[in-house]
Design an enzyme around this catalytic site. Structure first.
Site, mmCIF file in Angstrom:
data_model
loop_
_atom_site.group_PDB
_atom_site.id
_atom_site.type_symbol
_atom_site.label_atom_id
_atom_site.label_comp_id
_atom_site.label_asym_id
_atom_site.label_seq_id
_atom_site.Cartn_x
_atom_site.Cartn_y
_atom_site.Cartn_z
ATOM 1 N N GLU A 199 3.502 0.107 15.184
ATOM 2 C CA GLU A 199 3.923 -1.212 15.706
ATOM 3 C C GLU A 199 3.942 -2.259 14.586
ATOM 4 O O GLU A 199 4.799 -3.131 14.547
ATOM 5 C CB GLU A 199 2.971 -1.713 16.815
ATOM 6 N N ARG A 200 2.957 -2.153 13.668
ATOM 7 C CA ARG A 200 2.906 -3.111 12.552
ATOM 8 C C ARG A 200 4.130 -2.946 11.651
ATOM 9 O O ARG A 200 4.709 -3.920 11.183
ATOM 10 C CB ARG A 200 1.655 -2.848 11.718
ATOM 11 N N ASN A 202 -0.204 -16.675 -0.717
ATOM 12 C CA ASN A 202 -1.310 -16.318 -1.629
ATOM 13 C C ASN A 202 -1.520 -17.345 -2.733
ATOM 14 O O ASN A 202 -2.396 -17.166 -3.573
ATOM 15 C CB ASN A 202 -1.084 -14.922 -2.240
ATOM 16 N N GLY A 244 2.906 1.776 4.387
ATOM 17 C CA GLY A 244 2.038 0.629 4.665
ATOM 18 C C GLY A 244 2.715 -0.378 5.575
ATOM 19 O O GLY A 244 3.945 -0.328 5.776
ATOM 20 N N GLY A 271 0.803 -3.713 5.976
ATOM 21 C CA GLY A 271 -0.012 -4.920 5.838
ATOM 22 C C GLY A 271 0.651 -5.946 4.925
ATOM 23 O O GLY A 271 1.867 -5.935 4.730
ATOM 24 N N ASN A 282 3.833 3.680 8.490
ATOM 25 C CA ASN A 282 2.489 3.084 8.520
ATOM 26 C C ASN A 282 1.672 3.788 9.592
ATOM 27 O O ASN A 282 2.213 4.230 10.606
ATOM 28 C CB ASN A 282 2.582 1.583 8.827
ATOM 29 N N LYS A 299 -4.516 -14.551 4.094
ATOM 30 C CA LYS A 299 -3.157 -14.921 3.650
ATOM 31 C C LYS A 299 -2.274 -15.411 4.804
ATOM 32 O O LYS A 299 -1.455 -16.310 4.622
ATOM 33 C CB LYS A 299 -2.486 -13.741 2.946
HETATM 34 P P1 NAP Z 1 -3.951 -4.940 4.580
HETATM 35 O O1 NAP Z 1 -3.083 -6.058 5.017
HETATM 36 O O2 NAP Z 1 -5.359 -4.832 5.075
HETATM 37 O O3 NAP Z 1 -3.179 -3.566 4.930
HETATM 38 C C1 NAP Z 1 -3.789 -2.312 4.692
HETATM 39 C C2 NAP Z 1 -2.750 -1.207 4.835
HETATM 40 O O4 NAP Z 1 -3.376 0.038 4.523
HETATM 41 C C3 NAP Z 1 -2.180 -1.069 6.247
HETATM 42 O O5 NAP Z 1 -0.874 -0.563 6.163
HETATM 43 C C4 NAP Z 1 -3.138 -0.038 6.857
HETATM 44 O O6 NAP Z 1 -2.596 0.647 7.953
HETATM 45 C C5 NAP Z 1 -3.282 0.911 5.681
HETATM 46 N N1 NAP Z 1 -4.502 1.709 5.776
HETATM 47 C C6 NAP Z 1 -5.790 1.297 5.624
HETATM 48 N N2 NAP Z 1 -6.641 2.325 5.768
HETATM 49 C C7 NAP Z 1 -5.866 3.426 6.026
HETATM 50 C C8 NAP Z 1 -6.155 4.810 6.269
HETATM 51 N N3 NAP Z 1 -7.413 5.258 6.292
HETATM 52 N N4 NAP Z 1 -5.115 5.644 6.473
HETATM 53 C C9 NAP Z 1 -3.841 5.201 6.442
HETATM 54 N N5 NAP Z 1 -3.509 3.893 6.221
HETATM 55 C C10 NAP Z 1 -4.507 3.024 6.014
HETATM 56 O O7 NAP Z 1 -4.084 -4.923 2.982
HETATM 57 P P2 NAP Z 1 -2.961 -5.371 1.926
HETATM 58 O O8 NAP Z 1 -3.136 -6.785 1.540
HETATM 59 O O9 NAP Z 1 -1.625 -4.936 2.435
HETATM 60 O O10 NAP Z 1 -3.397 -4.511 0.656
HETATM 61 C C11 NAP Z 1 -3.097 -3.124 0.568
HETATM 62 C C12 NAP Z 1 -3.428 -2.644 -0.835
HETATM 63 O O11 NAP Z 1 -2.563 -3.263 -1.780
HETATM 64 C C13 NAP Z 1 -4.862 -2.985 -1.282
HETATM 65 O O12 NAP Z 1 -5.389 -1.875 -1.975
HETATM 66 C C14 NAP Z 1 -4.693 -4.132 -2.246
HETATM 67 O O13 NAP Z 1 -5.683 -4.128 -3.275
HETATM 68 C C15 NAP Z 1 -3.325 -3.815 -2.843
HETATM 69 N N6 NAP Z 1 -2.645 -5.031 -3.323
HETATM 70 C C16 NAP Z 1 -2.311 -5.055 -4.639
HETATM 71 C C17 NAP Z 1 -1.690 -6.161 -5.157
HETATM 72 C C18 NAP Z 1 -1.336 -6.171 -6.612
HETATM 73 O O14 NAP Z 1 -1.071 -7.243 -7.143
HETATM 74 N N7 NAP Z 1 -1.295 -5.015 -7.242
HETATM 75 C C19 NAP Z 1 -1.380 -7.265 -4.344
HETATM 76 C C20 NAP Z 1 -1.730 -7.213 -2.989
HETATM 77 C C21 NAP Z 1 -2.375 -6.074 -2.494
HETATM 78 P P3 NAP Z 1 -2.748 0.045 9.440
HETATM 79 O O15 NAP Z 1 -1.705 -1.027 9.582
HETATM 80 O O16 NAP Z 1 -2.520 1.218 10.306
HETATM 81 O O17 NAP Z 1 -4.161 -0.496 9.536
#
Ligand code: NAP
Length: 279
Positions: free
Chosen positions: A160-161, A91, A132, A134, A156, A70
């Protein structure tokens, strides 16, 4: 469906893509709306993204972008929406008659629509805890700011993020904390889980609701065929909660509208998503 030489090609570009529900939802939407298009998912590497996006858009097509592309996509589009510029993520893309490639981030509209159907038109003035840092968290943060949230506290795993996200999108209405224990005894109108915790069956819940003196409602952006751990943890405390399925439908509906310039058949899309999750 009857495909012809006029059929428009819309694609999902990402890696991995096999888990995606978008082909089920969008192809049902195209059928329900009677538009001449087909939606397919293509697993693609970062180095192939620009070529695919430009080629598809210049041939009258477009599509969606998913993880992990993205941010890269935001740098590729030539006409970026305000949501792309503010979140740094794209997206949805499509081409125009002059051959320019447009981009939007419909996760922002999807989040806002799902939020207002969950809590009604009362998001202005609320105090929110956002988990979060991300892509999903950035879309949620912009959505919350645009909806008029009073304060968004962000936690988060990688602070830093969260700080970079807060500077870019939230400004003075956000506060980043280093540890959830810092919030002991505080109250929030809404807690949003925008981490990916809960995607896997055995993931722990991303949050201990017992820490808070009060939580109004809880919204998970994770979705799937099972009740998510975050929703389960909230409901166990008697807190009304929802998962990310409605946001998925609403971001897809907003993408449909960018491509076709007409209202999306949201009911048909929601039914397709429910069937896809049940299968
Ligand atoms: P991303 O950019 O990869 O970000 C992942 C996030 O999860 C980061 O904040 C990361 O923290 C955190 N994380 C991952 N593993 C972790 C752990 N073991 N403990 C604590 N924090 C953890 O992914 P994203 O695009 O933001 O997506 C996040 C979620 O939202 C996914 O499940 C996705 O399916 C969902 N989503 C849903 C929709 C919808 O339409 N419903 C749309 C977009 C996304 P760090 O920064 O520390 O790595």
């Amino acid at each position: 469906m009857n495909f012809t030489a006029k059929t428009r090609l819309l694609t999902l570009l990402g890696d991995p893509i096999l888990h995606s529900r978008s082909p089920d939802i969008q192809n049902r939407a195209f059928e329900a709306a009677g538009v001449d298009g087909v939606y397919v998912a293509l697993q693609c590497k970062e180095e192939d993204l620009a070529g695919l996006m430009l080629g598809l858009a210049r041939c009258g097509g477009g599509g969606n972008i998913t993880l992990p592309h993205k941010e890269k996509a935001a740098a590729i589009v030539e006409v970026a929406s305000k949501a792309v510029l503010r979140t740094g993520a794209c997206n949805t893309f499509w081409g125009d008659a002059e051959g320019r490639i447009h981009g939007d981030n419909t996760d922002v509209d999807g989040f806002r629509s799902a939020l207002s159907s969950f809590i009604g038109e009362v998001s202005s003035g609320i105090r929110v805890l956002l988990l979060g840092g991300g892509g999903a968290a950035r879309a949620a943060l912009l959505g919350l700011i645009e909806e008029g949230a009073d304060e968004v506290v962000i936690f988060n795993r990688t602070p830093e993020r969260a700080r970079a996200m807060s500077r870019r999108i939230g400004g003075q209405r956000t506060r980043v904390i280093r540890a959830l224990d810092d919030l002991k005894g505080e109250g929030f109108d809404l807690v949003v889980n925008a981490t990916s915790l809960g995607l896997e069956e055995n993931d722990p819940a991303s949050f201990d609701f017992e820490l808070m003196s009060r939580v109004g409602v809880a919204m998970d952006l994770v979705y799937g065929s099972r009740v998510t751990p975050f929703v389960r943890a909230a409901e166990a405390m008697g807190i009304r909660a929802t998962d990310g399925a409605e946001m998925l439908v609403q971001q897809g509906a907003a993408s449909f509208e960018r491509w076709w310039g007409m209202p999306a058949p949201v009911e048909a899309m929601r039914a397709a998503m429910e069937k896809s999750l049940a299968d």
